[in-house]
Design a protein around this motif. Structure first.
Motif, short mmCIF file in Angstrom:
data_model
loop_
_atom_site.label_atom_id
_atom_site.label_comp_id
_atom_site.label_asym_id
_atom_site.label_seq_id
_atom_site.Cartn_x
_atom_site.Cartn_y
_atom_site.Cartn_z
N PRO A 163 10.42 32.76 -25.89
CA PRO A 163 9.29 32.80 -26.96
C PRO A 163 10.39 32.92 -28.32
O PRO A 163 9.80 32.66 -29.34
N SER A 164 11.72 33.24 -28.24
CA SER A 164 12.24 33.55 -29.48
C SER A 164 13.21 32.20 -29.70
O SER A 164 14.21 32.37 -30.62
N ARG A 165 13.05 31.13 -29.04
CA ARG A 165 13.66 29.81 -29.41
C ARG A 165 13.52 29.44 -30.94
O ARG A 165 12.71 29.78 -31.40
N SER A 166 14.77 28.98 -31.36
CA SER A 166 15.00 28.60 -32.71
C SER A 166 16.03 27.54 -32.81
O SER A 166 16.83 27.17 -31.71
N ALA A 167 16.23 27.34 -34.03
CA ALA A 167 17.19 25.99 -34.26
C ALA A 167 18.86 26.34 -33.81
O ALA A 167 19.46 25.39 -33.52
N GLU A 168 19.04 27.71 -33.86
CA GLU A 168 20.53 28.05 -33.41
C GLU A 168 20.74 27.74 -31.92
O GLU A 168 21.92 27.52 -31.83
N MET A 169 19.77 27.51 -31.27
CA MET A 169 19.99 27.30 -29.89
C MET A 169 20.55 25.93 -29.62
O MET A 169 21.31 25.56 -28.61
N PHE A 170 20.35 24.98 -30.56
CA PHE A 170 21.16 23.83 -30.41
C PHE A 170 22.50 23.75 -30.48
O PHE A 170 23.36 22.86 -29.84
N THR A 171 23.05 24.83 -31.22
CA THR A 171 24.84 25.04 -31.34
C THR A 171 25.04 25.36 -29.97
O THR A 171 26.24 24.88 -29.45
N LEU A 172 24.26 26.25 -29.36
CA LEU A 172 24.88 26.71 -27.96
C LEU A 172 24.50 25.70 -26.95
O LEU A 172 25.60 25.29 -26.10
N LEU A 173 23.46 24.81 -27.06
CA LEU A 173 23.56 23.68 -26.22
C LEU A 173 24.58 22.35 -26.10
O LEU A 173 24.72 21.80 -25.40
N ALA A 174 25.02 22.37 -27.33
CA ALA A 174 26.16 21.29 -27.81
C ALA A 174 27.52 21.68 -26.92
O ALA A 174 28.01 20.81 -26.88
N VAL A 175 27.68 23.05 -26.47
CA VAL A 175 28.68 23.38 -25.97
C VAL A 175 29.15 22.61 -24.59
O VAL A 175 29.98 21.83 -24.27
N PRO A 176 28.13 22.75 -23.83
CA PRO A 176 28.38 22.02 -22.30
C PRO A 176 28.01 20.53 -22.57
O PRO A 176 28.59 19.72 -21.95
N LEU A 177 27.43 20.15 -23.51
CA LEU A 177 26.96 18.88 -23.76
C LEU A 177 28.40 18.02 -24.09
O LEU A 177 28.75 16.76 -23.95
N ALA A 178 29.18 18.56 -24.71
CA ALA A 178 30.49 18.03 -25.36
C ALA A 178 31.37 17.94 -24.20
O ALA A 178 32.25 16.90 -24.39
N VAL A 179 31.31 18.46 -23.22
CA VAL A 179 32.09 18.28 -21.87
C VAL A 179 31.68 17.21 -21.22
O VAL A 179 32.27 16.30 -20.59
N ILE A 180 29.97 17.25 -21.02
CA ILE A 180 29.41 16.56 -19.88
C ILE A 180 29.34 14.84 -20.41
O ILE A 180 29.90 14.12 -19.68
N THR A 181 28.84 14.73 -21.79
CA THR A 181 28.74 13.44 -22.03
C THR A 181 29.67 12.59 -22.12
O THR A 181 29.55 11.11 -21.80
N PRO A 182 30.89 12.77 -22.26
CA PRO A 182 31.87 11.91 -22.50
C PRO A 182 32.32 11.39 -21.30
O PRO A 182 33.01 10.18 -21.04
N HIS A 183 32.03 12.23 -20.10
CA HIS A 183 32.28 11.37 -18.45
C HIS A 183 31.83 9.95 -18.50
O HIS A 183 32.38 9.33 -17.83
N TYR A 184 30.56 9.96 -19.03
CA TYR A 184 30.14 8.30 -18.86
C TYR A 184 30.84 7.31 -19.53
O TYR A 184 31.13 6.18 -19.05
N PHE A 185 31.35 7.47 -20.86
CA PHE A 185 32.17 6.70 -21.59
C PHE A 185 33.67 6.48 -20.89
O PHE A 185 34.10 5.52 -21.16
N VAL A 186 34.08 7.52 -20.27
CA VAL A 186 35.46 7.34 -19.54
C VAL A 186 35.44 6.52 -18.51
O VAL A 186 36.06 5.68 -18.40
N ARG A 187 34.16 6.59 -17.89
CA ARG A 187 34.14 5.95 -16.60
C ARG A 187 33.55 4.53 -16.52
O ARG A 187 33.63 3.55 -15.90
N HIS A 188 32.88 4.25 -17.56
CA HIS A 188 32.23 2.71 -17.90
C HIS A 188 32.51 2.32 -19.18
O HIS A 188 32.46 3.21 -20.01
#
Length: 350
Positions: free
Chosen positions: A299-324
């Motif tokens: 219920p307390s979701r706010s714009a700040e959560m996107f900054t935390l969401l970015a931490v794992p995304l920064a590691v996961i998303t580059p894998h596709y570009f490395v392999r393809h």
């Protein structure tokens, strides 16, 4: 000439990183007005149709977060500069984790870009300093937990990492969802019972210290816990699942979702070929990604959560570009950046 996404030089990456930070922080928007309900102890305060300045943060803050909040005044240039510096440092640190531990098969600086884009691309949160500092502690704490993945006993790095992650709820209460990272790290990095005990003590110590301080100030020993719970459950009135967020935000979310799914599929196909250390670190950030998605249901979701969401995304998303390589990865990469820029400069059709 084919665009080499993965092997972009450091100088070009830093330049693009600085330009994106300047763009996102220099052109801030105001989110639609909504209703904010804040619970503080036993008091309920309701404010109708208050603008969620700087993209919809709730007014319920954790104790340390309240100390660095901008106090409902427009963020100054120095405040925005502080946000930028923290996020810039965080982007370099998350890239350091990936490159030093060889999580990807090649040396790439893409994690820095894919940290900044979701962190600020959607919104610039009102309590941006709180969000940036929370993400930085989460990154450094994870780095220390990963450093504990070695043959000999690792009491010190595990304690430090758990302590830093345990401090994040005092800054941004919803980050308490990342508590399972401690037992996950213990299992993935093959630590024993004694090391697990030290890590758990490290995580709980910041809250215990804070409770003792509040108790010394004349409050009850459980005052801090009550404050965190109230900040966690305070409804922000912020609904993400509507078209009110605009076309370009929806398209950016679609691009990042596609890249995340493609990267997870790619990881599943190549996991057996990865080094044990790299595979387990990647799995750690996958679990972090799963936990971060829980922020959307609070219920307390706010714009700040996107900054935390970015931490794992920064590691996961580059894998596709490395392999393809080829036309499709280049197109997804360009569209991700263009949609983030369009949010600031191109009016949404709806």
């Amino acid at each position: 000439m084919q665009l080499d996404i993965v092997r972009q030089p450091l100088s070009f990456t830093l330049l693009l990183l600085i330009l994106l930070l300047a763009l996102f922080l220099g052109k801030r928007e105001t989110a639609p007005a909504t209703t904010i309900v804040v619970r503080a102890s036993s008091t309920v305060i309701s404010s109708q149709n208050l603008p969620l300045s700087s993209e919809g943060s709730t007014q319920a803050t954790a104790p340390l977060g309240a100390l660095i909040a901008p106090n409902n005044t427009p963020a100054s240039g120095s405040y925005c500069l502080g946000i930028g510096l923290l996020l810039f440092f965080g982007s370099l640190w998350i890239t350091r984790i990936v490159t030093r531990n060889r999580v990807l098969v090649v040396r790439t600086y893409l994690p820095a870009l894919f940290f900044i884009i979701p962190a600020l691309g959607f919104y610039v949160p009102e309590n941006g300093m709180t969000a940036a500092l929370t993400a930085l502690l989460l990154i450094i704490g994870s780095d220390r937990l990963i450093a504990g993945f070695r043959r000999k006993a690792s009491f010190d790095p595990l304690f430090r990492g758990a302590f830093l992650i345990g401090t994040t709820p005092l800054l941004y209460a919803p980050s308490i969802l990342f508590f399972p990272l401690i037992p996950i790290a213990i299992i993935l990095f093959r630590r024993n019972g004694k090391e697990a005990t030290v890590a758990l003590i490290g995580y709980t110590l910041p809250i215990l210290i804070g409770s003792y301080v509040y108790w010394g100030m004349g409050n009850s020993f459980g005052y801090l816990g009550e404050t965190l719970i109230n900040a966690l459950i305070a409804p922000s009135g912020w609904d993400l699942l509507t078209t009110d967020i605009g076309l370009w935000r929806m398209m950016l979310a679609l691009m990042l979702t596609i890249l995340m799914v493609f990267s997870l599929i790619s990881f599943a196909g190549y996991a057996s070929q990865m080094r044990t250390r790299a595979r387990r670190i990647f799995l750690y950030f996958i679990y972090m990604q799963i936990l971060s998605l829980g922020l959307f249901f609070l219920p307390s979701r706010s714009a700040e959560m996107f900054t935390l969401l970015a931490v794992p995304l920064a590691v996961i998303t580059p894998h596709y570009f490395v392999r393809h390589t080829g036309f499709l990865p280049a197109l997804l990469y360009l569209f991700t950046i263009l949609f983030a820029i369009a949010i600031r400069f191109v009016p949404s059709p709806f």
